[in-house]
Design an enzyme around this catalytic site. Structure first.
Site, PDB file in Angstrom:
ATOM      1  N   HIS A   1     -36.353 -13.457  11.344  1.00 50.75           N
ATOM      2  CA  HIS A   1     -36.818 -12.122  10.923  1.00 50.75           C
ATOM      3  C   HIS A   1     -36.295 -11.809   9.516  1.00 50.75           C
ATOM      4  CE1 HIS A   1     -37.297  -7.786  10.960  1.00 50.75           C
ATOM      5  NE2 HIS A   1     -37.564  -7.710  12.243  1.00 50.75           N
TER       6      HIS A   1
ATOM      7  N   GLU B   1     -41.623 -12.786   8.295  1.00 53.66           N
ATOM      8  CA  GLU B   1     -40.903 -13.418   9.401  1.00 53.66           C
ATOM      9  C   GLU B   1     -41.667 -14.645   9.905  1.00 53.66           C
ATOM     10  OE1 GLU B   1     -40.208 -10.268  12.298  1.00 53.66           O
ATOM     11  OE2 GLU B   1     -40.372  -8.789  10.699  1.00 53.66           O
TER      12      GLU B   1
HETATM   13  C1  BG6 Z   1     -40.450  -6.216  13.182  1.00 51.46           C
HETATM   14  C2  BG6 Z   1     -41.364  -5.539  14.173  1.00 51.46           C
HETATM   15  O1  BG6 Z   1     -40.452  -7.593  13.414  1.00 51.46           O
HETATM   16  O2  BG6 Z   1     -39.121  -5.726  13.374  1.00 51.46           O
HETATM   17  C3  BG6 Z   1     -41.290  -4.036  14.001  1.00 51.46           C
HETATM   18  O3  BG6 Z   1     -42.705  -6.031  13.989  1.00 51.46           O
HETATM   19  C4  BG6 Z   1     -39.850  -3.554  14.127  1.00 51.46           C
HETATM   20  O4  BG6 Z   1     -42.115  -3.399  14.959  1.00 51.46           O
HETATM   21  C5  BG6 Z   1     -38.984  -4.336  13.148  1.00 51.46           C
HETATM   22  O5  BG6 Z   1     -39.778  -2.168  13.867  1.00 51.46           O
HETATM   23  C6  BG6 Z   1     -37.496  -3.976  13.208  1.00 51.46           C
HETATM   24  O6  BG6 Z   1     -37.009  -4.138  14.488  1.00 51.46           O
HETATM   25  P1  BG6 Z   1     -35.518  -3.747  14.825  1.00 51.46           P
HETATM   26  O7  BG6 Z   1     -35.397  -3.943  16.327  1.00 51.46           O
HETATM   27  O8  BG6 Z   1     -34.625  -4.691  14.066  1.00 51.46           O
HETATM   28  O9  BG6 Z   1     -35.322  -2.328  14.397  1.00 51.46           O
END
Ligand code: BG6
Length: 306
Positions: A172, A276
């Site tokens: 991510h 990602e």
């Molecule tokens: C992304 C998602 O990968 O991560 C989003 O597609 C999400 O929907 C974002 O808001 C952040 O996620 P987190 O759990 O780290 O706040």
């Protein structure tokens, strides 16, 4: 981690001119990597690369200045590892979004100074009763990271049991950009995507390069193309090349969502974009007994012509 534990870790895995282990922000244990090619910091919680900076370049990863660094909390920025599911759990909404890999401890299994000057480090996710309760499949997860002029990250899932299982996953990655208004992402033209903004899941097709002028939350499906983040402000282009990845998620929370999240800071969303390397939604991966699946991303930086 106690001083004695750090000493033991350093005795076994530190390499002068490459990597040492110490206490980092919020008391988290970190691998501090500095070689002739680049610098990087990786926390043992989550095997989470927080920074990567090739020599002579601006930082390539974005890390929130308002992030929380605490045991069991996910870090806002760098390369969180989403595993063994991506997004909300399919059946149980109480389980953590994006899985548990990013908030549990990983152990160091190997370090290596490579002949080209890069540093290699391998982590293994530590299973506990809590992880087994959330993921009752005999398996192992390892993360291999190579820090050099490129950043190579490989998430390796092995099925050590006797029945197949399905995983969703993502590297991510939060990228540091000059300003979201001076940036475009190429490589996903013509690709089908799921638009998740507003909690929906509408299928669309990408027309032209991606420009971000409002909240963007998209899962691009069935694509193995390189992605290029063209940054006119920093006059550079970040290339993300993948293997074993059939989805690419592009995310920027924009103003309101970033404010609600509380760990972005007032203007944080302007200086970042997530691209990602993933396997999500239609592209979840079935891992057969005895088999191994590798999700790989190689990030590099190129000068932007003109
Ligand atoms: C992304 C998602 O990968 O991560 C989003 O597609 C999400 O929907 C974002 O808001 C952040 O996620 P987190 O759990 O780290 O706040």
């Amino acid at each position: 981690m106690s001083n004695t534990e750090f000493e033991a870790l350093n005795q076994r895995y530190a390499i002068p001119g490459h990597v040492q282990f110490k206490e980092g922000p919020g008391g988290l244990a970190i691998a501090e990597i500095a070689n002739s090619l680049a610098e990087s910091t990786i926390t043992l919680q989550g095997a989470h690369a927080m920074a990567w900076q090739p020599r002579g370049q601006e930082p390539v990863l974005w890390l929130s200045r308002f992030g929380k660094f605490a045991p069991g909390k996910s870090i806002r920025g760098g390369v969180p590892i989403c595993w063994p599911w991506f997004g909300p759990h399919a059946e149980d909404a109480k389980l953590p979004g994006h899985g548990f890999a990013r908030t549990v401890m990983w152990e160091v299994l190997e370090t290596q100074a490579q002949p080209n000057g890069a540093t290699f480090i391998r982590f293994g996710l530590i299973e506990t009763d809590a992880t087994r309760a959330q993921w009752p499949h005999p398996s192992s997860a390892q993360l291999r990271v190579t820090v050099g002029t490129e950043l190579k990250v490989e998430l390796v899932t092995r099925n050590t049991g006797s029945t197949p299982f399905q995983i969703g996953e993502a590297l991510h990655t939060y990228f540091h950009i000059s300003d979201v208004a001076d940036m475009a992402i190429r490589g996903l033209e013509g690709c089908a995507f799921l638009d998740k903004v507003g909690g929906g899941s509408i299928r669309k097709t990408q027309q032209g390069p991606i420009v971000i002028e409002s909240e963007v939350d998209r899962v691009y499906l069935d694509t193995e193309a390189d992605c290029l983040i063209e940054d006119r402000g920093l006059k550079r282009q970040i290339r993300i090349a993948t293997r074993g990845s059939r989805s690419t998620v592009v995310w920027n929370p924009w103003i309101e969502k970033a404010e609600k999240m509380g760990d972005f800071g007032p203007e944080g969303y302007r200086g970042m974009v997530c691209v990602e390397s993933a396997n999500a939604v239609d592209n979840v991966v079935t891992v057969l007994p005895g088999a191994e699946h590798v999700l790989q991303a190689v990030v590099s930086v190129e000068a932007l012509a003109g």
